[in-house]
Each structure stands twice: as C-alpha cells, then as structure tokens.
Design an enzyme around this catalytic site. Structure first.
Site, mmCIF file in Angstrom:
data_model
loop_
_atom_site.group_PDB
_atom_site.id
_atom_site.type_symbol
_atom_site.label_atom_id
_atom_site.label_comp_id
_atom_site.label_asym_id
_atom_site.label_seq_id
_atom_site.Cartn_x
_atom_site.Cartn_y
_atom_site.Cartn_z
ATOM 1 N N SER A 210 0.838 -1.216 0.000
ATOM 2 C CA SER A 210 0.000 0.000 0.000
ATOM 3 C C SER A 210 0.869 1.261 0.000
ATOM 4 C CB SER A 210 -0.907 -0.015 1.233
ATOM 5 O OG SER A 210 -1.641 1.174 1.287
ATOM 6 N N HIS B 297 -0.203 -1.358 -4.461
ATOM 7 C CA HIS B 297 -1.604 -1.015 -4.166
ATOM 8 C C HIS B 297 -1.747 0.501 -4.039
ATOM 9 C CE1 HIS B 297 -5.612 -1.973 -2.423
ATOM 10 N NE2 HIS B 297 -5.388 -0.951 -1.617
ATOM 11 N N ASP C 26 -4.246 3.487 -3.163
ATOM 12 C CA ASP C 26 -5.522 3.880 -2.566
ATOM 13 C C ASP C 26 -5.909 5.238 -3.112
ATOM 14 O OD1 ASP C 26 -6.279 1.761 -0.717
ATOM 15 O OD2 ASP C 26 -4.370 2.208 0.244
ATOM 16 N N MET D 109 -8.530 8.171 -3.235
ATOM 17 C CA MET D 109 -9.630 8.717 -2.414
ATOM 18 C C MET D 109 -10.018 10.104 -2.915
ATOM 19 S SD MET D 109 -8.326 7.613 1.357
ATOM 20 C CE MET D 109 -7.600 5.973 1.661
ATOM 21 N N HIS E 282 -7.154 0.751 -6.202
ATOM 22 C CA HIS E 282 -8.353 0.641 -5.354
ATOM 23 C C HIS E 282 -9.052 1.991 -5.371
ATOM 24 C CE1 HIS E 282 -9.863 0.002 -0.910
ATOM 25 N NE2 HIS E 282 -10.849 0.039 -1.783
ATOM 26 N N MET F 35 -11.576 4.422 -4.284
ATOM 27 C CA MET F 35 -12.552 4.800 -3.249
ATOM 28 C C MET F 35 -13.111 6.160 -3.655
ATOM 29 S SD MET F 35 -10.353 3.490 -0.013
ATOM 30 C CE MET F 35 -8.875 3.405 -1.016
ATOM 31 N N MET G 85 -13.107 -5.427 2.582
ATOM 32 C CA MET G 85 -12.483 -4.407 3.436
ATOM 33 C C MET G 85 -12.567 -4.871 4.891
ATOM 34 S SD MET G 85 -11.274 -2.028 1.524
ATOM 35 C CE MET G 85 -10.708 -1.018 2.909
ATOM 36 N N GLY H 16 -10.620 4.661 4.043
ATOM 37 C CA GLY H 16 -10.368 6.096 4.176
ATOM 38 C C GLY H 16 -9.054 6.418 4.853
ATOM 39 N N GLY I 89 -3.856 2.687 9.353
ATOM 40 C CA GLY I 89 -3.618 2.641 10.793
ATOM 41 C C GLY I 89 -4.849 2.412 11.651
ATOM 42 N N ASP J 223 -8.040 -5.922 2.923
ATOM 43 C CA ASP J 223 -7.397 -4.608 3.014
ATOM 44 C C ASP J 223 -7.800 -3.930 4.313
ATOM 45 O OD1 ASP J 223 -6.218 -2.178 2.471
ATOM 46 O OD2 ASP J 223 -7.489 -1.695 0.748
HETATM 47 C C1 DX5 Z 1 -7.610 1.953 3.858
HETATM 48 C C2 DX5 Z 1 -6.710 1.585 2.708
HETATM 49 C C3 DX5 Z 1 -5.630 0.595 2.984
HETATM 50 C C4 DX5 Z 1 -4.589 1.005 3.995
HETATM 51 C C5 DX5 Z 1 -4.174 -0.222 4.739
HETATM 52 O O1 DX5 Z 1 -8.647 2.766 3.377
HETATM 53 O O2 DX5 Z 1 -7.523 1.050 1.672
HETATM 54 O O3 DX5 Z 1 -5.014 0.161 1.794
HETATM 55 O O4 DX5 Z 1 -3.483 1.607 3.410
HETATM 56 O O5 DX5 Z 1 -3.093 0.013 5.596
HETATM 57 P P1 DX5 Z 1 -3.051 -0.347 7.161
HETATM 58 O O6 DX5 Z 1 -2.077 -1.481 7.320
HETATM 59 O O7 DX5 Z 1 -2.531 0.897 7.815
HETATM 60 O O8 DX5 Z 1 -4.431 -0.686 7.629
HETATM 61 ZN ZN ZN Z 2 -6.790 -0.117 -0.303
#
Ligand code: DX5
Ligand code: ZN
Length: 232
Positions: free
Chosen positions: A12, A37, A39, A41, A70, A72, A141, A146, A149, A179
């Site tokens: 990620s 990966h 993300d 958003m 991914h 979102m 998920m 979003g 951590g 994820d």
């Molecule tokens: C959350 C993301 C994830 C995130 C996962 O919305 O889609 O890909 O980066 O990372 P950790 O390990 O911090 O949950």
């Molecule tokens: Zn993701």
C-alpha cells in the site's frame, strides 16, 4: 476450489515513505512484494484525499510490478479510463459507489484491465451474487476505508470465510483480497479464512521502524501458516 491459490502481497503506497519513493520501490521489489496497491480517495466516497492518475503513471514508470488500483471514489466510470491509461493493471471499484456495477465492471475489462469489486465491512456478500462472472478479484475491506492505521472490524473475519465458500462454488478463479490492518497476526486469521491477496500497509510492510524485507518475510510466513491451517 475457485479462489486463486497463490498468495500475493500488494504493498500500500499511501503507507510508504514517499520522501524516498524510488528507494522504497527498489526495497519492495527486493522484498518480493507482488503488486503495488494505490488507494485513490476523492474526499466524497471516503473522507480523505490521496493520489490521482499522475501519481500512478509516475510510479508505473519506475517499477515493473503490477499496479492494483483501489478506487474509493464516487462516479468511478468517469475516472476508470484515465487510471488504466496511467498504468492500472487491476482496477477495484466499490459496490457501494456503483449504481450500474455490471456496466462498470465491463468498462474496466473493455479498457484492458482486470476488474475487481470491493465491499465495505457493513455491506452484505449477497451483493456479489450477480457479478461473480464479471470479476477477477473480490476485496473484503477489513476496516472502513479512508485511513491507514485503523483497527480490524472483527466481524470481517467470518465474512472472509463466507466469501471464500461463495467463491469456491464458482467455476472461475477469483482472487480474494483483504485490506485494512493486515498485521502478521491478522493475516494468519485472514488466510486461514481463505484470503489469498493481502494489502500490506502500516500494520506490516510499512510498520514504523521495521525494514521492508524483514516485515514482508514475517507477513508471508504468517500468511502461509494461516493458509496451511485451512489446508490451503
Ligand atoms: C484503507 C486503505 C488501505 C490502507 C491499509 O482505506 O484502503 O489500503 O493503506 O493500511 P493499514 O495497514 O494501515 O491498515
Ligand atoms: Zn486499499
């Protein structure tokens, strides 16, 4: 058995140290990470912003690893062609963001990428019933999307197991991705439940203070132990 068997780890990038992107990419490749990966958003579907297609294109130019995008975002159809043009190999859309999910998945395939569908923790698996012929990947998920951590939503472990059973009934091979808070400890449980693609973020590969290679090896070991406990 129609979940693709091979374990894959998708790194990620929102959790990587972007001040040293090139060096981080070389470390990810050396560690044997399988996919990158992204993300994406939009501040609407999820309350956060991250990358756009330009970032995907730049990273794609720096690495040969497949790009797992991914989305979102609301109105994903508007952005799918531009992300594929930027280098996306796999495009995952949220069921919750697609009014015409079948049409959106066909668009991804027609534009030349591999289609996947993601479900938020509260979304029922039944929403997959009529799209399984159109996807190469299902993403469960394990946190609310979003933010990195976050803590695992516990009910999602049973959901992975139910998704695995559902995919096992299909004639096609489909990846089962997870994820959110994919720590080694959680990965063991997720792979025991049937997941085979792990998104690795701040809970594992990009854990503060850990080296990417060691953290990847630890995650892979835990995932294999989990899969072995299922007999997979
Ligand atoms: C959350 C993301 C994830 C995130 C996962 O919305 O889609 O890909 O980066 O990372 P950790 O390990 O911090 O949950
Ligand atoms: Zn993701």
């Amino acid at each position: 058995m129609s979940v693709k068997g091979t374990l894959k780890i998708s790194a990620s990038l929102m959790c990587a140290d972007l001040r040293h992107l090139e060096d981080q990419l070389r470390q990810m490749e050396a560690a044997g990470l399988d996919w990158l990966h992204f993300d994406i958003m939009d501040g609407h579907f999820v309350p956060n912003f991250t990358f756009g297609p330009h970032f995907v294109q730049q990273v794609n130019a720096m690495s040969d690893l497949p790009c797992d995008v991914h989305l979102m975002v609301e109105h994903p159809d508007q952005y799918i062609p531009v992300f594929i043009e930027a280098g996306a190999d796999i495009v995952v859309v949220h069921q919750e963001a697609c009014t015409h999910l079948n049409r959106t998945l066909q668009l991804i395939r027609r534009e030349g990428a591999s289609p996947g569908v993601a479900l938020n923790p509260a979304t029922s698996l039944q929403t997959l019933d009529y799209v399984l012929d159109d996807v190469d990947l299902v993403l469960i998920m394990t946190v609310n999307p979003g933010f990195a951590g976050q803590k695992l939503v516990p009910a999602t472990l049973d959901k992975i197991a139910h998704a695995y059973e559902r995919l096992a009934e299909t004639a096609r091979d489909i990846d089962l991705q997870v994820d959110g808070n994919v720590s080694p400890e959680n990965a063991r449980k997720m792979c025991a439940a049937g997941a085979n693609v792990l998104v690795a973020g701040s809970a594992s590969v990009f854990r503060p203070g850990a080296a990417i290679a060691e953290a990847t090896a630890e995650l892979r070991r835990a995932a294999r132990e989990g899969a072995a406990s299922r007999g997979g």
